[in-house]
Design a protein around this motif. Structure first.
Motif, PDB file in Angstrom:
ATOM      1  N   CYS A 149       0.843  -1.193   0.000  1.00  0.00           N
ATOM      2  CA  CYS A 149       0.000   0.000   0.000  1.00  0.00           C
ATOM      3  C   CYS A 149       0.883   1.249   0.000  1.00  0.00           C
ATOM      4  O   CYS A 149       1.904   1.290   0.671  1.00  0.00           O
ATOM      5  CB  CYS A 149      -0.871  -0.031   1.261  1.00  0.00           C
ATOM      6  SG  CYS A 149      -1.873   1.435   1.445  1.00  0.00           S
ATOM      7  N   HIS A 151      -0.198   4.253   0.990  1.00  0.00           N
ATOM      8  CA  HIS A 151      -0.674   5.243   1.954  1.00  0.00           C
ATOM      9  C   HIS A 151       0.044   5.073   3.285  1.00  0.00           C
ATOM     10  O   HIS A 151       0.804   4.122   3.478  1.00  0.00           O
ATOM     11  CB  HIS A 151      -2.188   5.112   2.137  1.00  0.00           C
ATOM     12  CG  HIS A 151      -2.918   5.244   0.834  1.00  0.00           C
ATOM     13  ND1 HIS A 151      -2.922   6.410   0.113  1.00  0.00           N
ATOM     14  CD2 HIS A 151      -3.617   4.346   0.108  1.00  0.00           C
ATOM     15  CE1 HIS A 151      -3.603   6.228  -1.005  1.00  0.00           C
ATOM     16  NE2 HIS A 151      -4.041   4.976  -1.036  1.00  0.00           N
ATOM     17  N   CYS A 153      -1.736   5.546   6.606  1.00  0.00           N
ATOM     18  CA  CYS A 153      -2.766   5.841   7.600  1.00  0.00           C
ATOM     19  C   CYS A 153      -2.144   5.712   8.992  1.00  0.00           C
ATOM     20  O   CYS A 153      -1.393   4.770   9.261  1.00  0.00           O
ATOM     21  CB  CYS A 153      -3.936   4.878   7.458  1.00  0.00           C
ATOM     22  SG  CYS A 153      -4.708   5.018   5.843  1.00  0.00           S
ATOM     23  N   CYS A 156      -2.253   2.405  11.088  1.00  0.00           N
ATOM     24  CA  CYS A 156      -2.005   1.145  10.382  1.00  0.00           C
ATOM     25  C   CYS A 156      -0.512   0.907  10.181  1.00  0.00           C
ATOM     26  O   CYS A 156       0.236   1.843   9.911  1.00  0.00           O
ATOM     27  CB  CYS A 156      -2.701   1.217   9.024  1.00  0.00           C
ATOM     28  SG  CYS A 156      -2.455  -0.236   8.014  1.00  0.00           S
ATOM     29  N   ILE A 158       0.425  -1.726   8.092  1.00  0.00           N
ATOM     30  CA  ILE A 158       0.520  -2.640   6.944  1.00  0.00           C
ATOM     31  C   ILE A 158       1.599  -2.209   5.942  1.00  0.00           C
ATOM     32  O   ILE A 158       2.386  -3.036   5.497  1.00  0.00           O
ATOM     33  CB  ILE A 158      -0.867  -2.821   6.292  1.00  0.00           C
ATOM     34  CG1 ILE A 158      -1.684  -3.765   7.180  1.00  0.00           C
ATOM     35  CG2 ILE A 158      -0.756  -3.395   4.872  1.00  0.00           C
ATOM     36  CD1 ILE A 158      -3.097  -3.987   6.757  1.00  0.00           C
ATOM     37  N   PRO A 159       1.693  -0.901   5.584  1.00  0.00           N
ATOM     38  CA  PRO A 159       2.746  -0.541   4.619  1.00  0.00           C
ATOM     39  C   PRO A 159       4.142  -0.920   5.113  1.00  0.00           C
ATOM     40  O   PRO A 159       4.995  -1.317   4.327  1.00  0.00           O
ATOM     41  CB  PRO A 159       2.584   0.973   4.471  1.00  0.00           C
ATOM     42  CG  PRO A 159       1.152   1.225   4.820  1.00  0.00           C
ATOM     43  CD  PRO A 159       0.814   0.237   5.898  1.00  0.00           C
ATOM     44  N   GLN A 193      -4.919  -4.225  -0.632  1.00  0.00           N
ATOM     45  CA  GLN A 193      -5.003  -3.223   0.450  1.00  0.00           C
ATOM     46  C   GLN A 193      -5.769  -2.002  -0.053  1.00  0.00           C
ATOM     47  O   GLN A 193      -6.394  -1.292   0.718  1.00  0.00           O
ATOM     48  CB  GLN A 193      -3.607  -2.767   0.905  1.00  0.00           C
ATOM     49  CG  GLN A 193      -2.644  -3.889   1.220  1.00  0.00           C
ATOM     50  CD  GLN A 193      -3.062  -4.713   2.409  1.00  0.00           C
ATOM     51  OE1 GLN A 193      -3.922  -4.310   3.183  1.00  0.00           O
ATOM     52  NE2 GLN A 193      -2.482  -5.888   2.539  1.00  0.00           N
ATOM     53  N   TYR A 238     -11.423   2.837  -2.269  1.00  0.00           N
ATOM     54  CA  TYR A 238     -11.490   4.171  -1.677  1.00  0.00           C
ATOM     55  C   TYR A 238     -12.278   5.104  -2.584  1.00  0.00           C
ATOM     56  O   TYR A 238     -12.307   4.909  -3.799  1.00  0.00           O
ATOM     57  CB  TYR A 238     -10.073   4.714  -1.409  1.00  0.00           C
ATOM     58  CG  TYR A 238      -9.441   3.922  -0.307  1.00  0.00           C
ATOM     59  CD1 TYR A 238      -9.852   4.110   1.009  1.00  0.00           C
ATOM     60  CD2 TYR A 238      -8.524   2.917  -0.578  1.00  0.00           C
ATOM     61  CE1 TYR A 238      -9.335   3.334   2.027  1.00  0.00           C
ATOM     62  CE2 TYR A 238      -8.003   2.139   0.441  1.00  0.00           C
ATOM     63  CZ  TYR A 238      -8.415   2.351   1.741  1.00  0.00           C
ATOM     64  OH  TYR A 238      -7.925   1.577   2.742  1.00  0.00           O
ATOM     65  N   ARG A 276      -6.081   9.543   5.984  1.00  0.00           N
ATOM     66  CA  ARG A 276      -6.789   8.602   5.125  1.00  0.00           C
ATOM     67  C   ARG A 276      -6.706   8.985   3.663  1.00  0.00           C
ATOM     68  O   ARG A 276      -6.791  10.176   3.327  1.00  0.00           O
ATOM     69  CB  ARG A 276      -8.286   8.562   5.488  1.00  0.00           C
ATOM     70  CG  ARG A 276      -8.559   7.910   6.786  1.00  0.00           C
ATOM     71  CD  ARG A 276      -8.172   6.466   6.766  1.00  0.00           C
ATOM     72  NE  ARG A 276      -9.093   5.665   5.975  1.00  0.00           N
ATOM     73  CZ  ARG A 276      -8.803   4.441   5.542  1.00  0.00           C
ATOM     74  NH1 ARG A 276      -7.626   3.904   5.771  1.00  0.00           N
ATOM     75  NH2 ARG A 276      -9.694   3.737   4.862  1.00  0.00           N
TER      76      ARG A 276
END
Ligand code: SF4
Length: 443
Positions: A149, A151, A153, A156, A158-159, A193, A238, A276
């Motif tokens: 991803c 982004h 955020c 989060c 995850i990246p 994602q 999104y 976001r």
């Protein structure tokens, strides 16, 4: 350790979200392609792979327990998945593991498997069904279109676990989908994602599929998926302007009129603090436009209550948004800090009771909206896909219901169907979550 069968056998445990499940499917598919046997019993396996989740503390604990159990019962364990990307927590807790990789590490995992359990000399490619090995029931399948991803955020990690966006080549994605459709899959759930960003990293490169050019872009991907004549459902989209392009495909019945859009909040101040994607968009305007083009559109979303800095006014704005937007399905989570996330350092952290009270309040508001929306379907004839048949009858889902997260359609007392069948059904009752229906005779 005694291998009871002649082929080298790998035990496999998979924890976590559909994205982790999709990684597991790739590994299982490759193992079978190379001639390994798969076993669900530790004592029948020569080696065990544990696919972990590292998102929240409870998931970390569950993953570490699963690794411990595999070590006790088998002794040869390779760990993969999100927990593997979180420093040396796995090696520190379980120094006896053979190897640890992060998520999305098919080649790395296979390298470790080859080192510790050499592959059979002459594997038979036809041991593998064309659709690969799936963890889902035979009639639906997740189709992962990208990994990572772009982004950041604030809540989060995850990246940092999975890296930046990497889109799978559209030809590969379509070949996989085609195999699934040929193998009898009736519903494809597109996941990633950030589904709306598909192809951004490769500048929407054109590839060839079935001899014709297809762009690595969501709209073109959806158009091609529509050609298989099965249900196609989009997750993790999104509200970018580019999404407007897929709504007409929904209106034309080419893909399901369903969007899973994780809005997370409605207060511009909180969305900005959350960092976001598409937080500057006028979401209500966008939703109205989508509904004008496709009145049947079902929108699912998730929200976080009690994010740091959320005032009563911000929360009221969120409730007002829900009352106006009247989304079909909503999930809500009380904000909970994730180790390593930027939001942990934000000012205005709220007590757990406030975060939880707001979550309950939001769900109560949404429950009435959901109940009213479902009640409006009574007397309508809808198409449903059968998930299972139990002692009481058929359990199915409508186009508005994604497996495992949305509602169900119960056809009590009706047994003449099998998982994967499409039926026409008349809705006779509804509650807050589910529909009750009876079959409509087919001509
Ligand atoms: S869009 Fe945000 S929440 Fe979703 S994976 Fe990327 S950083 Fe995490």
């Amino acid at each position: 350790m005694t291998n009871l069968i002649s082929l080298p056998t790998v035990g496999f445990v998979s924890l976590g979200c559909p994205k982790a499940g999709s990684d597991a499917e790739l590994i299982l598919t490759r193992l079978r392609a190379e001639g390994y046997e798969i076993s669900s019993a530790y004592d029948e396996a020569d080696l065990v792979i544990v696919n972990t989740c590292g998102f929240i503390d409870a998931a970390i604990e569950e993953s570490l327990d699963a690794i411990g159990e595999a070590l006790n019962e088998n002794g040869k364990v390779i760990v993969t998945g999100c927990l593997g990307a979180k420093g040396d927590i796995v090696q520190t807790t379980h120094p006896a593991v053979l190897a640890v990789t992060g998520p999305h590490a098919l080649e790395e995992v296979m390298g470790h498997v080859h080192r510790h359990l050499p592959k059979p000399h002459d594997p038979y490619a036809d041991l593998v069904p064309p659709q690969g090995i799936r963890l889902t029931p035979a009639h639906f399948a997740y189709l992962k279109i990208s990994e990572g991803c772009n982004h950041d955020c604030a809540f989060c990690i995850i990246p940092s676990l999975r890296g930046p966006l990497v889109s799978r080549p559209v030809g590969d994605v379509l070949a996989e989908a085609e195999n699934l459709a040929r193998a009898g899959v009736k519903e494809i759930l597109v996941i990633s994602q950030d589904t709306s960003a598909y192809g951004v990293d490769v500048k929407y490169r054109t590839q060839f599929w079935g001899g014709r050019p297809v762009k690595t872009r969501l709209k073109e991907l959806c158009e091609a998926l529509a050609s298989f004549g099965i249900w196609v459902r989009l997750h993790y989209v999104y509200p970018y302007p580019s999404v407007d392009e897929v709504i007409p495909l929904m209106a034309e019945g080419k893909i399901l009129p369903y969007l899973d859009v994780p809005f997370q909040h409605a207060s511009p101040k909180i969305l900005k603090a959350m960092r976001r994607p598409a937080s500057a968009e006028n979401t209500l305007e966008r939703i109205n436009k989508w509904r004008e083009i496709c009145p049947e559109l079902v929108i699912r979303s998730t929200f976080i209550t009690g994010f740091p800095g959320e005032t009563d006014a911000d929360f009221d704005q969120l409730i007002e948004f829900l009352e106006t937007a009247r989304l079909d399905r909503v999930g809500a989570f009380a904000y909970s800090p994730v180790a390593g996330a930027a939001a942990n350092d934000l000012p205005g952290q709220l007590p757990e009771t406030v975060r939880e009270d707001r979550r309950r309040w939001l769900m109560q508001v949404q429950e009435d909206i959901s109940a009213a929306k479902l009640a409006a379907k009574i007397d309508r004839v809808i198409e449903v896909l059968v998930d299972e048949v139990d002692d009481e009858g058929v359990i199915a889902r409508s186009k508005a219901d994604a497996p495992e997260i949305d509602g169900l359609v119960y056809l009590d007392g009706f047994f003449a169907a099998a998982p994967g069948d499409f039926l026409q059904a008349r809705v006779v009752d509804a509650d807050h979550h589910d529909l009750y229906a009876e079959p409509v005779a087919q001509d």
